[in-house]
Design a protein around this motif. Structure first.
Motif, PDB file in Angstrom:
ATOM      1  N   TRP A 313      38.802  37.488  42.237  1.00  0.00           N
ATOM      2  CA  TRP A 313      39.212  38.890  42.329  1.00  0.00           C
ATOM      3  C   TRP A 313      40.712  39.083  42.577  1.00  0.00           C
ATOM      4  CZ3 TRP A 313      38.262  43.336  40.527  1.00  0.00           C
ATOM      5  CH2 TRP A 313      38.672  44.513  41.154  1.00  0.00           C
ATOM      6  N   ASP A 343      34.550  37.129  39.496  1.00  0.00           N
ATOM      7  CA  ASP A 343      34.320  38.442  40.114  1.00  0.00           C
ATOM      8  C   ASP A 343      34.228  39.519  39.034  1.00  0.00           C
ATOM      9  OD1 ASP A 343      34.883  40.850  41.987  1.00  0.00           O
ATOM     10  OD2 ASP A 343      34.866  39.186  43.408  1.00  0.00           O
ATOM     11  N   ASP A 344      34.405  40.745  39.424  1.00  0.00           N
ATOM     12  CA  ASP A 344      34.299  41.930  38.573  1.00  0.00           C
ATOM     13  C   ASP A 344      35.116  41.760  37.274  1.00  0.00           C
ATOM     14  OD1 ASP A 344      33.809  44.480  37.782  1.00  0.00           O
ATOM     15  OD2 ASP A 344      34.639  45.442  39.560  1.00  0.00           O
ATOM     16  N   ARG A 353      34.315  46.762  30.924  1.00  0.00           N
ATOM     17  CA  ARG A 353      34.767  46.913  32.327  1.00  0.00           C
ATOM     18  C   ARG A 353      36.244  46.484  32.413  1.00  0.00           C
ATOM     19  NH1 ARG A 353      33.403  49.499  37.124  1.00  0.00           N
ATOM     20  NH2 ARG A 353      33.738  48.122  38.913  1.00  0.00           N
ATOM     21  N   TRP A 391      29.752  37.729  39.769  1.00  0.00           N
ATOM     22  CA  TRP A 391      29.691  39.010  40.511  1.00  0.00           C
ATOM     23  C   TRP A 391      28.791  40.005  39.791  1.00  0.00           C
ATOM     24  CZ3 TRP A 391      30.916  44.060  39.208  1.00  0.00           C
ATOM     25  CH2 TRP A 391      31.264  44.951  40.231  1.00  0.00           C
ATOM     26  N   ARG A 423      33.702  55.476  43.525  1.00  0.00           N
ATOM     27  CA  ARG A 423      34.836  54.659  43.076  1.00  0.00           C
ATOM     28  C   ARG A 423      35.232  54.985  41.634  1.00  0.00           C
ATOM     29  NH1 ARG A 423      34.849  48.076  42.440  1.00  0.00           N
ATOM     30  NH2 ARG A 423      37.102  47.821  42.446  1.00  0.00           N
ATOM     31  N   LYS A 459      27.586  36.927  43.726  1.00  0.00           N
ATOM     32  CA  LYS A 459      28.252  37.852  44.656  1.00  0.00           C
ATOM     33  C   LYS A 459      27.702  39.240  44.349  1.00  0.00           C
ATOM     34  CE  LYS A 459      32.776  39.734  45.988  1.00  0.00           C
ATOM     35  NZ  LYS A 459      34.218  39.542  46.030  1.00  0.00           N
ATOM     36  N   ASP A 461      27.683  43.047  45.067  1.00  0.00           N
ATOM     37  CA  ASP A 461      28.599  44.042  45.631  1.00  0.00           C
ATOM     38  C   ASP A 461      27.934  45.415  45.671  1.00  0.00           C
ATOM     39  OD1 ASP A 461      30.982  45.046  46.603  1.00  0.00           O
ATOM     40  OD2 ASP A 461      32.213  44.285  44.953  1.00  0.00           O
ATOM     41  N   ASN A 463      29.677  49.411  46.179  1.00  0.00           N
ATOM     42  CA  ASN A 463      30.965  50.020  46.510  1.00  0.00           C
ATOM     43  C   ASN A 463      30.986  51.525  46.678  1.00  0.00           C
ATOM     44  OD1 ASN A 463      32.904  47.773  46.628  1.00  0.00           O
ATOM     45  ND2 ASN A 463      32.190  47.382  44.549  1.00  0.00           N
ATOM     46  N   CYS A 509      28.366  41.661  49.585  1.00  0.00           N
ATOM     47  CA  CYS A 509      29.692  42.263  49.671  1.00  0.00           C
ATOM     48  C   CYS A 509      29.453  43.762  49.513  1.00  0.00           C
ATOM     49  CB  CYS A 509      30.556  41.718  48.549  1.00  0.00           C
ATOM     50  SG  CYS A 509      32.172  42.480  48.472  1.00  0.00           S
ATOM     51  N   SER A 511      32.241  46.698  49.364  1.00  0.00           N
ATOM     52  CA  SER A 511      33.629  47.128  49.561  1.00  0.00           C
ATOM     53  C   SER A 511      34.245  46.286  50.682  1.00  0.00           C
ATOM     54  CB  SER A 511      33.718  48.598  49.934  1.00  0.00           C
ATOM     55  OG  SER A 511      32.861  49.376  49.143  1.00  0.00           O
ATOM     56  N   GLY A 512      34.004  44.991  50.654  1.00  0.00           N
ATOM     57  CA  GLY A 512      34.414  44.114  51.754  1.00  0.00           C
ATOM     58  C   GLY A 512      33.235  43.930  52.693  1.00  0.00           C
ATOM     59  N   TRP A 528      31.045  38.968  52.735  1.00  0.00           N
ATOM     60  CA  TRP A 528      32.510  39.016  52.621  1.00  0.00           C
ATOM     61  C   TRP A 528      32.996  39.840  53.794  1.00  0.00           C
ATOM     62  CZ3 TRP A 528      36.627  36.827  51.584  1.00  0.00           C
ATOM     63  CH2 TRP A 528      37.767  37.403  51.009  1.00  0.00           C
ATOM     64  N   ASP A 531      37.927  43.138  52.444  1.00  0.00           N
ATOM     65  CA  ASP A 531      38.843  43.027  51.306  1.00  0.00           C
ATOM     66  C   ASP A 531      40.274  42.777  51.769  1.00  0.00           C
ATOM     67  OD1 ASP A 531      37.072  43.251  49.278  1.00  0.00           O
ATOM     68  OD2 ASP A 531      37.378  45.385  48.930  1.00  0.00           O
TER      69      ASP A 531
HETATM   70  C1  DGJ Z   1      34.919  45.172  46.174  1.00  0.00           C
HETATM   71  C2  DGJ Z   1      34.842  43.810  46.770  1.00  0.00           C
HETATM   72  O1  DGJ Z   1      34.949  43.880  48.149  1.00  0.00           O
HETATM   73  C3  DGJ Z   1      35.908  42.914  46.176  1.00  0.00           C
HETATM   74  O2  DGJ Z   1      35.859  41.646  46.750  1.00  0.00           O
HETATM   75  C4  DGJ Z   1      35.711  42.825  44.690  1.00  0.00           C
HETATM   76  O3  DGJ Z   1      34.534  42.143  44.411  1.00  0.00           O
HETATM   77  C5  DGJ Z   1      35.699  44.213  44.097  1.00  0.00           C
HETATM   78  N1  DGJ Z   1      34.762  45.075  44.747  1.00  0.00           N
HETATM   79  C6  DGJ Z   1      35.390  44.151  42.634  1.00  0.00           C
HETATM   80  O4  DGJ Z   1      35.316  45.380  42.065  1.00  0.00           O
END
Ligand code: DGJ
Length: 732
Positions: A313, A343-344, A353, A391, A423, A459, A461, A463, A509, A511-512, A528, A531
């Protein structure tokens, strides 16, 4: 992974008519009075009691309601409230029976069965203890035989009266990029509430775990401390009500606001577990109880060492492409890394994306970025001796996605209202209460793993929060089930995934650090932490997070300098040393590292592999808190036989000619001799203690005098300084 449902209870060890219940762990006791026909009463919680003391304690100690319900004592705080089928808001729950059963593994389940005096309405208070853990898992089960549904409006998992005195509360709070901050405050009259209503990410701001220091201002190493962790991934409410009584009345459970639950006849509502513990070894002692119990009973693969990884990331963000990914993999392999995580940014066809506005929901490879797909990346990783991870954010969808075009009614949204985006101004949460959505989310994971069985790590996530309360799936009467059903749906999916894919490593994960919670950990291997990878701020965040979670669960990555979140520049040595106190990884583009930095990382990874069992599976002793504000933080890990230990020391402020506290060690065997080796050394000359041996007794009474600065060439001088010392027993 084991949980309470896997325990088979075989033998009742006390009669249904018993009044006195002793819920015991190796070092703690809880006493309850469960006299049939009376309300269940709490008598004691603290250090283990001998059976000979119990009769007098039962006779003399105050008895107070162990689970107050709303109705007959309406002016007092309550843990539970319901509106019965006939509209009555009053409950009066009395003990009908109680039992203690021993499971085949020695765990004991204590159950107090309560019945309302008027209605066929029942509450079971449950307490599970194990032979090797000082945690009591407490939860509540509610059922009834009334003719219509009973509306539950308050349904705490547990209630605990804590004697008033100089009692301090420790809890974590924060924000995105600033998770896990430690707060310590004296409990004063009034109500202190710790609450989360995010709907999805329940540890980004507040945390559902607390400690109560009973002997005044909390101390890491001494004093009586109670710890409590609500094991739930959704909204929660932890409240301490200090009123006119002799008690701080603590309740913990799902946040019931906007979540009234209509319980059908014959259905059982089971609350999440509240894990309760007690230690006389300060806050650090309570943490060790949580860590040991969590690793063994409450997380995925708590006994399996984690790999050293590079996550893409912060290195490349959305700019995923095959040559760059291959190059990153080659670089991390060269440094000794064991896993690469993409990752993303790897997916999307109609809506690729390329940023955070598109593609969520369309989990197909973006062939423009990765023309040869994941198969080639897996092959390439394998050739380099690496495992491969990827991810996903399967609970979410983008406005610009084929999934949303096909299923606009899958999102969380009040009927007739506009969607409220998260987001990127385009993100939406899928309604996991809907079984079709559950099937979709499971399918995202399942298809990836079926198509690419060599994937070693996911991973996962999440968000955004729930913004627009409403469900297309639920009918008009059931809209208040949204949050509870979301998390039931989430857990159903996780359970199915773990049944089918027990081995894959999964990171939570959100958003962290938005999903650092024992409610989800049975399905996840780690989370995680944040961030924000700035090492100085991480010292504080990791310190707070370690109050409740073990190092093996905490993903800590070395990143670029200046840090992308804070723009603070820090030396590589400091970044490495801070990351190495948990599950070590990298979060940067290796090709931007200098050869010196690469070499430091390579050496650190080699060193980490040596200390990994101690850090990830050992006991943590927090020695000197950065929150004390005197410029130093120090912690250490000790393995079970107390033969090996790793000591971490970080300077957190730099003042010229300032004196920093000397830190004493903990957890060692006073009789054993330990040889000291510095890891990750950058100084031109070794430390005076290098290679010397000291008794555990000396190290715990005096510690080691450490220089405040590194002895390095002038171009490497900085205001940061840190040390990692490896201690190993030697026979003299
Ligand atoms: C939020 C995560 O906390 C980051 O580590 C990363 O994976 C991003 N999203 C990706 O969009």
């Amino acid at each position: 992974m084991r949980n309470l449902t896997s325990v088979f209870f075989v033998a009742a060890v006390s009669s249904a008519a018993a009044a006195q219940l002793h819920v015991s762990t190796p070092a703690t006791s809880m006493l309850l009075d469960a006299t049939p026909g009376e309300r269940v009463e709490f008598v004691y919680y603290g250090p283990a009691l001998s059976e000979t003391d119990i009769p007098s304690i039962m006779a003399v100690e105050k008895h107070v309601d162990a689970y107050p319900v709303y109705g007959m004592d309406a002016w007092n705080p309550y843990a539970f409230a319901a509106t019965h089928a006939d509209g009555s808001m009053s409950s009066d729950m009395r003990v009908e029976s109680s039992s203690q059963q021993t499971g085949e593994d020695g765990s004991v389940l204590t159950r107090v069965h309560l019945k309302d005096t008027l209605y066929p309405f029942f509450i079971d208070l449950c307490y599970l203890t194990r032979t090797d853990s000082d945690i009591i898992e407490m939860w509540t089960e509610v059922s009834h035989g009334e003719r219509k549904p009973v509306r539950l409006t308050e349904y705490a998992s547990a209630y605990l009266p804590i004697r008033r005195g100089d009692v301090w509360l420790c809890h974590l709070n924060g924000a995105w990029g600033n998770e896990g901050n430690l707060n310590q405050e004296k409990l004063l009259p009034g109500i202190k509430t710790i609450r989360n209503i995010d709907g999805v990410r329940n540890s980004q701001n507040a945390h559902s775990e607390v400690m109560f220091s009973l002997d005044g201002k909390p101390d890491e190493r001494k004093g009586r401390v109670i710890g409590a962790a609500l094991c739930y991934g959704g909204n929660y409410d932890l409240s301490v009500n200090t009123d006119a009584s002799a008690w701080h009345r603590f309740t913990a459970g799902i946040d019931s606001d906007n979540s009234a639950y209509d319980l059908e006849k014959g259905e059982t509502f089971v609350t999440p577990v509240l894990a309760l513990t007690y230690s006389e070894k300060g806050t650090s002692g309570v943490s060790r109880n949580f860590h040991r119990w969590g690793r063994k009973y409450r997380m995925s693969h708590g006994d399996r060492e984690r790999l050293v990884l590079l996550n893409s990331w912060e290195g490349i963000y959305f700019d995923v492409n095959e040559p760059v990914v291959n190059e990153m993999m080659a670089d991390v392999a060269e440094m000794g890394g064991e896993l690469f995580v993409l990752d993303d940014g790897w997916f999307g066809d109609k809506y690729p994306r390329t940023g955070d506005k598109t593609g969520l929901g369309d989990w197909v490879i973006d062939r423009n970025k990765l023309p040869n797909g994941i198969t080639d990346l897996l092959k390439s990783a394998d050739e380099k001796g690496l495992k491969f991870g990827i991810w996903i954010e399967p609970e979410m969808v983008s406005l610009y996605s084929s999934l949303y075009e096909k299923h606009p009614d899958w999102i969380i949204q009040a009927k007739g209202r506009e969607p409220v985006y998260g987001r990127g101004g385009t993100q939406l949460v899928l309604d996991l209460g809907n079984p079709e959505v559950q099937e979709h989310v499971f399918g995202v994971f399942d298809r990836l793993m079926t198509e690419y069985p060599a994937i070693n790590y996911i991973k996962w996530d999440a968000n955004m929060p729930v913004k627009n309360h409403g469900s297309h799936y639920h009918d008009a009467k059931s809209q208040s089930r949204l949050f509870i059903d979301y998390h039931r749906g989430f857990e159903n999916v996780c359970r199915r995934i773990r049944d089918k894919y027990p081995d894959v490593t999964v990171q939570a994960c959100a958003s962290g650090g938005g999903r650092a919670n024992w409610g989800i950990m049975p399905y996840f291997d780690e989370f995680w932490v944040s961030d924000n990878t700035d090492p100085l701020q991480r010292v504080y965040m990791q310190w707070g997070t370690s109050y409740f979670f073990p190092a093996i669960a905490m993903a800590q990555h070395i990143s670029a300098s200046p840090c992308h979140a804070t723009h603070r520049a820090t030396p590589m040595k400091y970044r490495i040393d801070v990351a190495m106190s948990g599950r070590l990884g990298l979060e940067m583009q290796p090709k931007h590292m200098t050869p010196f930095e690469k070499q430091l990382c390579k050496d650190a990874i080699a060193a980490y592999k040596k200390i990994r069992p101690v850090v990830q599976l050992g006991d943590q002793y927090r020695l000197h808190s950065p929150y004390d504000g005197d410029g130093v933080a120090a912690l250490m890990y000790v393995d079970e036989p107390r033969d090996k230990a790793v000591f971490f020391w970080y300077k957190t402020q730099d003042f010229h000619n300032h004196h920093y506290p000397r830190v004493t060690m903990d957890g060692l065997d006073p009789e054993k001799m330990y040889r000291v080796t510095e890891l990750n050394r950058i100084d031109n000359a070794p430390l005076d203690c290098e290679g010397k041996t000291f008794s555990g007794a000396w190290l715990m009474a005096n510690g080691i005098d450490l220089p405040y600065r590194h002895q390095v060439d002038v171009d490497m001088m900085s205001d940061y300084s840190s040390r990692v010392l490896f201690l190993e027993t030697v026979e003299l």
